[in-house]
Structures are given as C-alpha cells and as structure tokens.
Design a protein around this motif. Structure first.
Motif, mmCIF file in Angstrom:
data_model
loop_
_atom_site.group_PDB
_atom_site.id
_atom_site.type_symbol
_atom_site.label_atom_id
_atom_site.label_comp_id
_atom_site.label_asym_id
_atom_site.label_seq_id
_atom_site.Cartn_x
_atom_site.Cartn_y
_atom_site.Cartn_z
ATOM 1 N N LYS A 124 8.383 -5.259 -1.709
ATOM 2 C CA LYS A 124 8.039 -5.278 -3.151
ATOM 3 C C LYS A 124 8.032 -3.980 -3.714
ATOM 4 O O LYS A 124 7.706 -2.964 -2.839
ATOM 5 C CB LYS A 124 6.512 -5.804 -3.632
ATOM 6 C CG LYS A 124 6.585 -7.443 -3.346
ATOM 7 C CD LYS A 124 5.130 -7.946 -3.732
ATOM 8 C CE LYS A 124 5.089 -9.383 -3.545
ATOM 9 N NZ LYS A 124 3.641 -9.848 -3.775
ATOM 10 N N ALA A 127 3.145 0.212 0.761
ATOM 11 C CA ALA A 127 3.660 -0.673 -0.113
ATOM 12 C C ALA A 127 3.483 -2.086 0.790
ATOM 13 O O ALA A 127 3.017 -2.185 1.711
ATOM 14 C CB ALA A 127 5.328 -0.496 0.011
ATOM 15 N N ASP A 128 3.698 -3.103 -0.259
ATOM 16 C CA ASP A 128 3.605 -4.431 0.561
ATOM 17 C C ASP A 128 4.773 -4.697 1.192
ATOM 18 O O ASP A 128 5.794 -4.369 0.709
ATOM 19 C CB ASP A 128 3.304 -5.571 -0.791
ATOM 20 C CG ASP A 128 2.064 -5.510 -1.553
ATOM 21 O OD1 ASP A 128 1.401 -4.748 -1.122
ATOM 22 O OD2 ASP A 128 1.904 -6.434 -2.295
ATOM 23 N N PHE A 145 -0.243 -5.091 3.024
ATOM 24 C CA PHE A 145 -0.430 -4.865 1.670
ATOM 25 C C PHE A 145 -0.713 -3.162 1.492
ATOM 26 O O PHE A 145 -1.247 -2.412 2.253
ATOM 27 C CB PHE A 145 -1.760 -5.591 0.815
ATOM 28 C CG PHE A 145 -1.688 -6.945 1.157
ATOM 29 C CD1 PHE A 145 -0.889 -7.744 0.340
ATOM 30 C CD2 PHE A 145 -2.282 -7.634 2.089
ATOM 31 C CE1 PHE A 145 -0.608 -9.288 0.370
ATOM 32 C CE2 PHE A 145 -2.425 -8.978 2.226
ATOM 33 C CZ PHE A 145 -1.511 -9.698 1.482
ATOM 34 N N ALA A 146 0.059 -2.712 0.188
ATOM 35 C CA ALA A 146 -0.255 -1.333 -0.132
ATOM 36 C C ALA A 146 -1.823 -1.183 -0.231
ATOM 37 O O ALA A 146 -2.599 -1.934 -0.838
ATOM 38 C CB ALA A 146 0.550 -0.995 -1.250
ATOM 39 N N THR A 200 3.189 -4.521 -6.108
ATOM 40 C CA THR A 200 2.404 -4.404 -5.286
ATOM 41 C C THR A 200 1.100 -5.068 -5.756
ATOM 42 O O THR A 200 0.749 -5.148 -6.771
ATOM 43 C CB THR A 200 2.032 -3.299 -4.552
ATOM 44 O OG1 THR A 200 1.490 -2.274 -5.537
ATOM 45 C CG2 THR A 200 3.539 -2.764 -3.775
#
Length: 635
Positions: free
Chosen positions: A217, A169-170, A201-202, A222
C-alpha cells in the motif's frame, strides 16, 4: 549583528507566546486594578479621574469581548452574549452607573481568561501519530539499497527493515523472521512472530531479525494513515451540547435586544413617557436581563469540577468533557495496557516429571537467557524474581516461529511451541493441561529434554490490580462495561471473564474499534472509551468521552483523549463519572436559579417595581450566589 537580531527575534517570539497564553488574564487583572482605583477615587470626590479610569477599565477588560461581538455582528450578521454584555455595560455607564458596568465587564473578562486556560484543546495529536512513521525507507533495487522518503514508496517496492527499526509501510514479508511489536496498531500485548508471507503494518517495531518486505500500500493508504484520518474526522465533529448552547445564546440575545429596543421606542408614543424615563427603564432591562448569572451558572461549576478532578489525578481537557462524562451510560475499555499491565508474565508453571516448578523455570530461563524475544525475557525475569541461579547454556539455536534449542548440564533442551518438540505426542493429562491454559487465553510454552516433555510455562498479560474494583464501581453506578481488544478471542474472553465485563469484542483493528464505539453509542447512549495506545486513538476521538492512561499512554492517546488518568488508576474512571454527575447537578441548580432571578427582575422591571440600583444588586447578587454554589465542587 546577526546574533543581536536573532536574540531580538527570540525575545519577540517569547513575548508573543506569553501574550497568547496569558494575555486575557493580564488584561483582566489590569482592568480590575483600574476599576478598583476608580472606585477609590470616586469615594474621594475625584469624579473626572474616576470616569477616566473606569473608561480605561472598560476598554482594557472588554475589548476582546467587544471585538468578538463585533466580528459576529459583521461577519455572521448575528448577535451574541458578548455584544449584549458590551451594550449593557455602556448603557449602565451612560446613565451614571460606571461601577456596575465595570463589574459586568470584569465578570465576562475573568470568565474568558479562565476558559482560555481550561478549554484550550491541543492539536498535537496528528503530529504525534506521524512520528510513528519513519521519514525514510531503505528500498532494494537490484543488488543495491537506496534510502528514499516514505512518501515515495509504491506498491511492489521491496524494503529492508533492520532489527529495532520501525516498519515504514504496510506490506508482506518476503524474507526473514522476527517478532514484531504491533501493540501501537493492533493492541496485541505480546509481539507477534512474523515470517515469510505474513502481513506487517507501518509504524510497528521490528524485533530481533532483519526483514525484507514487499510494499502493498502507498503511504496515504496505510493503516496508520487511516488512523490519522479517523482522528481528524472525529475531532472535527462539534458536540450537540455545544451547538445547543450557541443557538440558545444567540436566540436569547436577539430577544433581549428586541425587547430593549421596544422599551425605548413604544412607551413615549403609547404611554406618553418622557424619553429620559424610557431610556432609564430600557437600561434597567438590559442590566437585569444581562446573562452574567446564567453564564456563571456553568463556568465556575465546570472550573471547580476540573480543579477537583486534578487533585484526584483526573485531568479534564475541557469543561464540555466534564459535562459529557456525567451522561455516560457505558464505558468501553481497551484491554492491553488498560485493564492489563501490557507486559507478558509467567503465570503458570506445570511440571510433568520430578522437577519442581523452580527447577523447571531455572532450566528454561537458562536456555532463554540470550534470546531477545519478549516471551523469553518474561521467562528470564520470572526466574530472577524468584532468585533462581541460572546455569550456563551452550549451543543455543533459535528456530524462527518455533522456539529455541540449547544445552544445559549436558542435556539438550527444546523450548517453544508444539512444533518445537521432537516427539509432539501428548498424553491425555498433558493435553488437558494445555487445553486448560489455552482456554484461559494464555500462551503455552513447551519444555522438552531428551525427548521427554518436562512441563509447560504459561505466559499472559496480567490484570491491573485495580481492574476488578474499577468494574465493580461502574456496575454500582448502573453503567454498562465493554472490553475492546485487538487480541485473539480466547485471550479477550479470558481477561473479560476475570474482570466480569458485560460485553467482550476481540480481534478488532483500530477502524473496527471505531465502528464498535459507534454501535455501542446507538444502542446504549453516551460511551466513554478508555485506552492507552495509538490503536485506541480513533476510538478515543469517536467516543463521547475519550479517557487515556497518563503514565502508560502513548503521546497520541494522551493528546486525543478528553480526560487523562495521571496515575493510570482506572478506578478513577468511576470517580470522573461521579464528578461529572455532581457538576451537572450543580449546573442545573444554578441555571434554574439564575433564570428565575432574571425572570423575577424582568417582571419587576415591567411592573415598575425595580430601579437600577436594585436591579444591579439583584443581578450581581444572583451571579455571586451561583458562583459560590459552583465553588462547592472544590470540596
């Protein structure tokens, strides 16, 4: 029993798959064989069998087009070329010209089969992007770690990401240090050192350290999810050329059908023609006005161009893309993995003391041998390529975000950025050397021993050998060239200057690349985007033509792109555009010729100078000529 049922189901599934892929080709072949046999029996005087076999050829070869025409008529209350083809074929048969009607059907059936093979666009791209996101995440709740589905993550959750895992995930790093490979999202060529407070970041890949990340997020918000939506939106937009073709086709059919009806109704009442003569003249009109030559003006040229491109390692996913690429006015290149090789390499070795370049590299590589950091691996690889023997290092210690310490030949070495040095005061010459390397967009590695700066190593993603020639070829064709990259401005400017592109846009995230492609399209016209990564997928889908690198490209880039360069040879971009221009030229020649022949035949029909055999000869002859002209592109 269950095994037999499963086997039967598998056979049925396989047969259905074969029919879906090759059904049109099989029916076309069968129809052609029946028509050929019918013609042979007709020459022997077996008239009834001839009619039976022609009827079978009509049904087998034309039922797909007839069904599509009826669907358009019933559901949309409109007419299309499929309907006109069936009416013309039946009309020819109704006045005894079975063979001519069969030829009409075969041409359309063959066109449909070939179109099915060349214009089928895959829908695997979204699934390919989704594979980047792990299905589960390890959430820290209290002193325990619980594995849950990624969709269940909420802002504020803490997740643990082990070395080598994809970030789910973000979020922001709360604890730990690692080099994160985020090339798939941002396009940065070298993994980025991440520590507490840095954003991740994802879909990106964690490096050598364990990370505790605070989720910021939800799964649907994302950056990766936004990439997916951008691809979906871009692919759902129908190109203007396709809309124009559909409108023209239906308008053309309406006119032809209306005129044919008028030819069947008006003459008996106005000129006193007998009904058989009226129907005969109307059928001639339907045959000569049938758009077979017009349709064949496009597909043989398109298919020949696609075949020509395939032999050169240029894979077009559909005829519309071959047509569109001929109108391209600007080519936008991604940097990492496209203009460059996507792998960091040692480009410069600067020694400030008595050591030679090889000696400085040998000692540095000895300290970096046990590090998993991509920059360290690039240094070790450079030493191996030079055949240098690296001494044994001891007391290795990594300092997150700074560098490494180690002892070689009883001397303590410090290797990393400026903060790694015990004495980071540089002389004027040393500062000048550093500025010169950084100006070129290179990552500078300092090498210190016994508080003395021994030298510098510069790391950079290197250009592809064909990059400069590719840009020159596009310039000769009067096509603008831009570079879009997620790397820092200094790096982007350095690479852009080396290849002499017209415009350089750096520091772009995927959605910013999409906006830039849209702006370039407004200011310059049709834009081709060339890329290889997931971060390029939205821009590839948004551009007039998306071009992906076949060998180095990610699955999603390959699936999203309209054109694939199978050997990663970016010089082929110019070849693809030139092939598109040639194809357009041939298509225009064919269309003008086909419409001219149709116009002459129609005028001749109205002046009563064309009978049905002559009309069929003129019609089929023009069709044959445009096909042959299209096949010239195979050369």
């Amino acid at each position: 029993m269950n095994g037999e049922v499963l086997a039967a189901m598998q056979v049925e599934k396989t047969m259905n798959t074969i029919w879906e892929r090759h059904g049109a080709a099989l029916t076309t072949v069968i129809s052609a064989m029946l028509a050929l046999l019918a013609w042979y029996l007709g020459t022997k005087g077996w008239m009834m069998w001839e009619i039976y076999l022609y009827t079978a050829a009509y049904v087998i070869g034309g039922y797909r087009k007839a069904w599509e025409g009826l669907q358009t008529l019933i559901k949309e209350r409109d007419l299309d070329v499929d309907f006109l083809m069936i009416v013309a074929a039946i009309g020819a048969a109704s006045i005894g010209y079975w063979q001519d009607g069969a030829i009409l059907i075969l041409i359309f059936a063959l066109s449909g089969a070939l179109e099915g093979y060349t214009l089928v666009k895959t829908n695997k791209d979204i699934r390919s992007i989704m594979k980047l996101r792990p299905e589960t995440a390890q959430v820290l709740r209290g002193n325990t770690a619980t594995r849950i589905r990624v969709e269940e993550l909420q802002p504020g959750d803490f997740v643990l990401v082990k070395p080598g895992e994809r970030i789910p995930a973000d979020g922001v790093i709360e604890q730990g240090y690692s080099a994160v490979d985020q090339a798939s999202i941002t396009g940065e060529s070298i993994p980025v050192d991440k520590a507490c407070g840095d954003e991740v970041f994802a879909g990106t890949i964690n490096g050598q350290g364990a990370l505790t990340i605070s989720v910021t997020k939800s799964a649907e918000a994302t950056l990766l999810a936004r990439i997916i939506r951008l691809v979906q939106e871009a692919q759902s937009e129908m190109p203007p050329s396709q809309l124009f073709v559909e409108k023209f086709e239906r308008a053309y059919v309406r006119v032809v059908v209306a005129v044919a009806l008028l030819l069947m109704i008006i003459p008996p009442y106005v000129y006193g023609w007998p009904w058989d003569k009226t129907i005969y003249r109307a059928m001639i009109f339907l045959v000569v006005a049938s758009p077979c030559a017009l349709v064949s003006s496009i597909m043989p040229a398109i298919l020949s161009g696609i075949s020509n491109g395939a032999r050169k390692g240029i894979l077009f996913k559909g005829g519309v893309h071959l047509e569109n690429i001929g109108n391209v006015k600007l080519v936008a290149f991604d940097k990492t993995g496209t203009l460059t090789e996507g792998k960091p390499k040692v480009t410069d070795i600067v020694s400030f003391l008595s050591q030679s370049e090889d000696e400085l590299l040998r000692l540095t590589a000895a300290v970096e041998t046990l590090s998993e950091h991509p920059i360290a691996q690039a240094i070790v690889q450079a030493a191996k390529e030079r055949g240098l023997e690296m001494p044994q290092a001891a007391e290795l210690q990594a300092i997150p975000g700074v560098g490494v310490h180690g002892m070689v030949d009883r001397e303590v070495f410090r290797i990393g950025n400026l903060d790694c040095l015990q004495n980071n005061t540089l002389s004027a010459d040393q500062q000048q050397a550093v500025k010169q390397l950084e100006k070129q967009g290179k990552t500078v590695i300092y090498v210190q021993a016994q508080k003395q700066l021994l030298g510098l190593l510069a790391i950079q993603d290197t250009l592809r050998p064909q990059a400069r020639n590719a840009i020159r070829a596009l310039r000769r064709m009067r096509i603008g060239v831009a570079m879009l990259t997620g790397d820092k401005d200094a790096t982007g400017q350095a690479i852009g200057r080396q290849v002499d592109v017209d415009w350089i846009y750096a520091g772009l995230f995927p959605e910013q690349k999409v906006e830039m492609v849209k702006k370039l399209t407004v200011t310059h016209g049709k834009v081709a985007m060339v890329g290889d990564g997931v971060n390029d997928a939205p821009a590839l889908a948004t551009a007039s033509v998306g071009i992906a690198m076949g060998a180095a490209g990610t699955d999603v880039a390959l699936e999203t792109a309209n054109v694939v360069l199978m050997a990663d040879d970016i010089e082929k971009v110019a070849d693809a555009i030139e092939l598109g221009r040639r194809t357009q030229k041939v298509m225009k020649q064919n269309i003008i010729f086909a419409m001219s022949v149709v116009l002459l035949l129609v005028i001749g029909t109205f002046l009563d100078h064309v009978n049905l055999p002559f009309g069929v000869i003129g019609h089929e002859g023009s069709t044959l000529l445009v096909i042959i002209n299209g096949l010239r592109l195979l050369r």
